[in-house]
Scaffold this motif. Structure first.
Motif, PDB file in Angstrom:
ATOM      1  N   VAL A 132      22.396 -47.140  60.542  1.00  0.00           N
ATOM      2  CA  VAL A 132      21.768 -46.796  59.259  1.00  0.00           C
ATOM      3  C   VAL A 132      21.321 -45.338  59.258  1.00  0.00           C
ATOM      4  CG1 VAL A 132      19.835 -47.300  57.741  1.00  0.00           C
ATOM      5  CG2 VAL A 132      21.087 -49.173  58.805  1.00  0.00           C
ATOM      6  N   ALA A 133      20.707 -44.902  60.369  1.00  0.00           N
ATOM      7  CA  ALA A 133      20.239 -43.512  60.445  1.00  0.00           C
ATOM      8  C   ALA A 133      21.415 -42.546  60.363  1.00  0.00           C
ATOM      9  CB  ALA A 133      19.454 -43.294  61.735  1.00  0.00           C
ATOM     10  N   SER A 134      22.531 -42.852  61.056  1.00  0.00           N
ATOM     11  CA  SER A 134      23.689 -41.954  61.021  1.00  0.00           C
ATOM     12  C   SER A 134      24.219 -41.836  59.602  1.00  0.00           C
ATOM     13  CB  SER A 134      24.814 -42.466  61.910  1.00  0.00           C
ATOM     14  OG  SER A 134      24.354 -42.733  63.192  1.00  0.00           O
ATOM     15  N   GLU A 135      24.293 -42.983  58.924  1.00  0.00           N
ATOM     16  CA  GLU A 135      24.802 -42.970  57.550  1.00  0.00           C
ATOM     17  C   GLU A 135      23.923 -42.093  56.657  1.00  0.00           C
ATOM     18  OE1 GLU A 135      27.426 -45.442  56.242  1.00  0.00           O
ATOM     19  OE2 GLU A 135      26.412 -46.349  54.531  1.00  0.00           O
ATOM     20  N   ALA A 136      22.611 -42.309  56.744  1.00  0.00           N
ATOM     21  CA  ALA A 136      21.701 -41.551  55.890  1.00  0.00           C
ATOM     22  C   ALA A 136      21.755 -40.064  56.224  1.00  0.00           C
ATOM     23  CB  ALA A 136      20.284 -42.082  56.045  1.00  0.00           C
ATOM     24  N   LEU A 137      21.726 -39.737  57.539  1.00  0.00           N
ATOM     25  CA  LEU A 137      21.706 -38.330  57.939  1.00  0.00           C
ATOM     26  C   LEU A 137      22.995 -37.623  57.529  1.00  0.00           C
ATOM     27  CD1 LEU A 137      20.032 -38.423  61.464  1.00  0.00           C
ATOM     28  CD2 LEU A 137      19.134 -37.450  59.337  1.00  0.00           C
ATOM     29  N   TYR A 138      24.146 -38.288  57.753  1.00  0.00           N
ATOM     30  CA  TYR A 138      25.411 -37.645  57.413  1.00  0.00           C
ATOM     31  C   TYR A 138      25.499 -37.407  55.912  1.00  0.00           C
ATOM     32  CZ  TYR A 138      30.343 -36.508  57.181  1.00  0.00           C
ATOM     33  OH  TYR A 138      31.533 -35.855  56.954  1.00  0.00           O
ATOM     34  N   GLN A 139      25.122 -38.451  55.132  1.00  0.00           N
ATOM     35  CA  GLN A 139      25.235 -38.293  53.678  1.00  0.00           C
ATOM     36  C   GLN A 139      24.280 -37.226  53.167  1.00  0.00           C
ATOM     37  OE1 GLN A 139      24.831 -42.456  52.667  1.00  0.00           O
ATOM     38  NE2 GLN A 139      27.003 -42.612  52.210  1.00  0.00           N
ATOM     39  N   LYS A 140      23.095 -37.130  53.796  1.00  0.00           N
ATOM     40  CA  LYS A 140      22.169 -36.043  53.440  1.00  0.00           C
ATOM     41  C   LYS A 140      22.793 -34.696  53.758  1.00  0.00           C
ATOM     42  CE  LYS A 140      17.900 -36.941  51.962  1.00  0.00           C
ATOM     43  NZ  LYS A 140      17.291 -38.234  52.356  1.00  0.00           N
TER      44      LYS A 140
END
Lengths: 210, 195, 324
Positions: free
Chosen positions: C57-65
């Motif tokens: 979840v963190a990777s998804e959020a960070l990458y999309q940010k």
């Protein structure tokens, strides 16, 4: 065409950024992936390519007015194959270990798109000194690329970087990921490097516009 | 059985693209279009198979007896280049239909390092003429399998919203890495047969 | 954005299902296996699941940010990837393994291609293959004995099963998952519960698990016993190892499996065949990961060549046969 001394510096420099063989032109991919399991392999492969490239570029540039356009490809092939054979024999004699590590990718320099590309795009149309500078620039940039990719893969894949007897760091700081030394690791490393480069270029371009 | 082992090795276990890093440039370049990928595959299978036969025969009956092995690289590349030229001329005259289908790919093949690579691999494995032919054919088949699979994937990308900054070489290389990750599963397959 | 997930050939049938709803159903279906894994292999399993999901979840959020896209972690797809990856890991791996694996799955297998719907491999399985190639010792030795929670000395029972064609585990032990193995793969009953839930809810197509497990069972029955034919143990083949979780939860992934019913059957059969070949004659004891990944790769080709019959074309054929 007369020698253009003013552009000698540019002919050398452009190989590193604007016409970087790996990252801008994307030529010579096979050796770029195959021999970059460590930094030292990348270095020696690069040296071999620098020699072949300079040899063939100078030769083709010298004879460029004598080579008929229609048969230039076979002529290029011979002019490239000659230094490749020289490299093969020299390496076999003085660096037998490295020769066996690099394997078929030493003779395959003959079909390396970098050499062909520089012959066709530059040496065939430019004076000798400029062609030599072009070859040295492209060759050195290629060597640096191989060392960069080899260094990254060696560090992540073994936890260390070994140059001769000097190993850094003395003990791995993390559990090395063996996958980096395998083909998937090679493809992904190069792909990620190119992706990062593209992102940086896109950002810089945007800033210039703004 | 040795023949079967060589074919399995060429197609799956030691795939040219995913395990041997051969023919990467055309693999990345021509895979954008599905029909071009299949056309190129046909041309590559034909040229690599025949080039393997010819170079193996040269090795066995000319270079070895005359002790001219050190000229191998130069002889091989000349033979391959002129062979490709010959095929092009011959095809144009006698098989215009096939030429229309494969013709545009032929000039590209000379610099496909898989052709010379296949010939060189045959030498390192000291295969005779027959096994060299089989091995070249199998390797080319594996290359074709790889590019057709990848072209199928890339064809879908045309309908998708692929990030523009990464499209092209970065994504093609990352994809190739992921594909070769899947092909790792074939390593060690039939290890008594495949060498 | 997320609607791109449902890529099907026409005719399109309108449905009230949303991406979020489907994903939530999959999460629910995976819960029994996750709970069973925690009970069987101890608290550490729960920790691995937690780290894996959090990292995904963190990777998804960070990458999309970072690439300035809309953050889509509320569609639960990253949760599923993290959960699936954790369930395929040995229960004693160090915690940085699920963390790195989940980040790899989200960023390099899914997001660089534009996110959910654009990936051509199942992210969790691609990450598992990556981890297996990167840290083979952790991925093949960090087993735990069920209920006692002590480190298992032997490999998983599958390696022995492949070599001899038989197993000492009873049917009850296999169904309850009382054997060393990956966190979520051992408890067959829990997986069956989740799988049936997804079939009943019409989220997955029964053809893929049926084709997969059927092919694997029949193939093992024929070839599974060394030196003899038709004497292999079909139940051991599908109960010992990762075939069950793979068949119900991995091979059925919408994005990376064929869209037509016949194509899905081929997908299942192909997975079964490759798993069988790798187990019996390959270099790895288990072939589920690679079999599904390979079939993911050829999914575009299956969709290209296995197209549904044109609406009404059967009638044409009948008319021609009628000799009009």
């Amino acid at each position: 065409m007369k020698e253009n001394r003013a552009s000698l510096g540019y002919d050398f420099i452009k190989g590193f950024i604007k016409e970087n063989p790996t990252f801008a032109l994307a030529v010579g991919m096979c050796p770029t992936l195959a021999v970059t399991t460590c930094l030292v392999n990348g270095f020696w492969m690069g040296v071999a390519v620098i020699f072949v490239l300079t040899f063939s570029n100078v030769l083709i540039s010298l004879l460029r007015k004598l080579i008929p356009d229609e048969i230039r490809i076979p002529v290029f092939i011979i002019m490239i194959a000659t230094p490749v054979v020289i490299v093969e024999l020299v390496m076999k004699a003085y660096l037998p270990e490295m020769y066996s590590i690099l394997g078929i990718f030493v003779p395959l320099i003959v079909v390396n798109c970098i050499v062909f590309h520089r012959a066709e795009a530059f040496a065939y149309r430019n004076p000798v000194l400029n062609s030599a500078m072009d070859a040295l620039g492209s060759g050195m940039a290629f060597t640096l690329n191989l060392m960069l990719i080899g260094g990254i893969r060696e560090f992540l894949g073994t936890g260390q970087i070994a140059i001769g007897n000097v190993v850094f760091p003395k003990a791995p700081l993390f559990e090395p990921a063996a996958v980096m030394l395998t083909p998937p690791g090679g493809f992904i490393t190069l792909g990620v490097l190119m992706a990062l480069l593209n992102i940086v270029i896109a950002r810089v371009g945007k800033r210039k516009q703004a | 059985m040795e023949v079967l082992g060589i074919i399995l090795a060429g197609v799956l276990v030691n795939n040219f693209v995913f395990m041997q890093y051969l023919g990467i440039c055309p693999f990345l370049g021509v895979s954008k279009d599905f029909d071009m990928a299949t056309g190129m595959s046909g041309a590559v299978i034909f040229v690599i198979t025949v080039a393997s036969t010819v170079t193996a025969a040269l090795e066995q009956y000319v270079l070895k007896p005359l002790e001219l092995e050190y000229l191998r690289t130069i002889v091989y590349i000349l033979v391959i280049a002129s062979f490709v030229q010959l095929v092009e001329i011959f095809m144009k005259k006698t098989l215009p239909g096939l030429y229309q289908a494969l013709g545009i790919y032929l000039p590209l093949i000379t610099t496909n390092c898989a052709v010379l690579g296949a010939a060189m691999l045959n030498v390192t494995k000291s295969y005779g003429v027959v096994l060299s032919t089989v091995s070249g054919f199998a390797g080319a088949l594996g290359w074709s399998l790889a590019i057709i699979i990848f072209a199928g994937i890339r064809e879908r990308w045309k309908l998708m919203d692929i990030p523009a900054t990464l499209d092209g070489f970065p994504l093609a290389l990352i994809s190739t890495g992921l594909m070769s990750l899947a092909f790792l599963g074939f390593s060690g397959l039939f290890s008594n047969l495949v060498k | 954005m997320g609607d791109r997930l449902l890529v099907t050939p026409s005719p399109h049938v309108k449905s009230t299902k949303t991406v979020q709803g489907i994903m939530l159903d999959v999460v629910i279906a995976l819960c029994p296996a996750a709970i069973a894994g925690t009970v069987l292999f101890g608290f550490r399993s729960a920790l691995i699941i937690l780290v894996s999901v959090a990292s995904a979840v963190a990777s998804e959020a960070l990458y999309q940010k970072a690439v300035k896209r809309q953050v889509s972690i509320n569609d639960f797809s990253a949760v599923i990837t993290g959960l699936l990856l954790a369930l395929t890991l040995p229960p004693h791996v160090p915690l940085w393994i699920p963390a790195i694996g989940a980040a790899f799955a989200i960023v390099l297998v899914k997001q660089v291609f534009g996110g959910l719907g654009n990936n051509f491999l199942n992210p969790a399985l691609a990450a598992r293959a990556f981890l297996l190639a990167a840290w083979p010792l952790h991925m093949t030795q960090d087993w735990v004995n069920p209920m006692t929670y002590d480190a298992a000395t032997s490999a998983t029972p599958l390696a022995g099963f492949n070599a001899t064609g038989q197993t000492a585990f009873t049917l009850k032990q296999m169904l309850l998952g009382q054997r060393p193995g990956s966190i979520g793969e051992t408890c067959i009953l829990a997986l069956l519960l989740g799988g049936l839930y997804l079939i009943v809810r019409d989220i997955i197509d029964y053809r893929i698990p049926l084709g997969y497990l059927g092919t694997l069972a029949i193939g093992t029955w024929i070839f599974g016993k060394p030196g003899a034919f038709f004497q292999g143990d079909p139940l051991g083949a599908i109960f010992l190892g990762g075939a069950f979780i793979g068949a119900f939860f991995m091979a059925t992934d919408y994005v990376t499996s064929p869209v037509t019913p016949r194509g899905r059957l081929y997908m299942g059969i192909g997975c079964g065949l490759i798993t069988l070949v790798i187990r019996l004659w390959g270099g790895y004891p288990e072939g589920v990961t690679y079999a599904i990944l390979f079939m993911n790769l050829v999914t575009p080709l299956i969709d290209k060549y296995v197209v549904p019959r044109y609406y009404g074309s059967g009638h044409d054929k009948m008319a021609r046969k009628g000799g009009r």
